[in-house]
Design a protein around this motif. Sequence first.
Motif, PDB file in Angstrom:
ATOM      1  N   VAL A  12     -48.292 -25.955 -26.017  1.00  0.00           N
ATOM      2  CA  VAL A  12     -49.046 -24.721 -25.768  1.00  0.00           C
ATOM      3  C   VAL A  12     -49.857 -24.345 -27.001  1.00  0.00           C
ATOM      4  O   VAL A  12     -51.048 -24.028 -26.894  1.00  0.00           O
ATOM      5  CB  VAL A  12     -48.085 -23.568 -25.377  1.00  0.00           C
ATOM      6  N   ALA A  16     -53.956 -24.392 -27.243  1.00  0.00           N
ATOM      7  CA  ALA A  16     -54.608 -23.121 -27.569  1.00  0.00           C
ATOM      8  C   ALA A  16     -55.493 -23.258 -28.798  1.00  0.00           C
ATOM      9  O   ALA A  16     -56.606 -22.724 -28.835  1.00  0.00           O
ATOM     10  CB  ALA A  16     -53.561 -22.037 -27.779  1.00  0.00           C
ATOM     11  N   GLY A  28     -59.072 -19.726 -26.565  1.00  0.00           N
ATOM     12  CA  GLY A  28     -57.770 -20.001 -27.164  1.00  0.00           C
ATOM     13  C   GLY A  28     -56.683 -19.101 -26.601  1.00  0.00           C
ATOM     14  O   GLY A  28     -55.577 -19.552 -26.300  1.00  0.00           O
ATOM     15  N   VAL A  29     -57.003 -17.824 -26.452  1.00  0.00           N
ATOM     16  CA  VAL A  29     -56.038 -16.886 -25.878  1.00  0.00           C
ATOM     17  C   VAL A  29     -55.756 -17.241 -24.419  1.00  0.00           C
ATOM     18  O   VAL A  29     -54.611 -17.187 -23.965  1.00  0.00           O
ATOM     19  CB  VAL A  29     -56.541 -15.432 -26.017  1.00  0.00           C
ATOM     20  N   SER A  30     -56.796 -17.634 -23.684  1.00  0.00           N
ATOM     21  CA  SER A  30     -56.610 -18.017 -22.282  1.00  0.00           C
ATOM     22  C   SER A  30     -55.698 -19.233 -22.162  1.00  0.00           C
ATOM     23  O   SER A  30     -54.803 -19.267 -21.313  1.00  0.00           O
ATOM     24  CB  SER A  30     -57.965 -18.325 -21.632  1.00  0.00           C
ATOM     25  N   ALA A  31     -55.897 -20.237 -23.002  1.00  0.00           N
ATOM     26  CA  ALA A  31     -55.045 -21.423 -22.973  1.00  0.00           C
ATOM     27  C   ALA A  31     -53.617 -21.073 -23.380  1.00  0.00           C
ATOM     28  O   ALA A  31     -52.655 -21.574 -22.782  1.00  0.00           O
ATOM     29  CB  ALA A  31     -55.610 -22.497 -23.899  1.00  0.00           C
ATOM     30  N   LEU A  32     -53.475 -20.220 -24.384  1.00  0.00           N
ATOM     31  CA  LEU A  32     -52.148 -19.798 -24.819  1.00  0.00           C
ATOM     32  C   LEU A  32     -51.416 -19.062 -23.697  1.00  0.00           C
ATOM     33  O   LEU A  32     -50.250 -19.350 -23.402  1.00  0.00           O
ATOM     34  CB  LEU A  32     -52.262 -18.907 -26.053  1.00  0.00           C
ATOM     35  N   GLY A  97     -54.242 -25.013 -20.265  1.00  0.00           N
ATOM     36  CA  GLY A  97     -52.962 -24.629 -20.846  1.00  0.00           C
ATOM     37  C   GLY A  97     -51.808 -24.865 -19.892  1.00  0.00           C
ATOM     38  O   GLY A  97     -50.738 -25.349 -20.284  1.00  0.00           O
TER      39      GLY A  97
END
Length: 114
Positions: A12, A16, A28-32, A97
């Motif tokens: 994860v 991210a 990055g926040v969306s993938a996290l 993610g």
Amino acid sequence: MARMVLLQLAAVLLVALIAALIGGVPSGVSALLGGLCCAIPNALFAARLYVSVLKPGGANPVTFFIGEFVKIASTIALMIAVVSLYHDLNWVAFIAGIVVTLKSYFILLFRHLS
């Protein structure tokens, strides 16, 4: 089980970081968030299964299937919460993610085969 959970969390963070470098902070926040939607319920399920194995009677199939149902339901609930609450959602990074987290099992599988 702990190695699998740690591997998922590492995957994860890696996806991210890559998404943030490619698409910026919202990616990055969306993938996290996408990865955590899957990693958190998996970690809770693994912990619950580990605790049930330590009981005198051991784990039974009903405990496993109930835990699996709760894991799937909580994953869906977390995804719905992220989609409705995070307005800068990048769908490609979010799905990446999720996919990377769910497919991180293959890393351990291939590691044991060689």
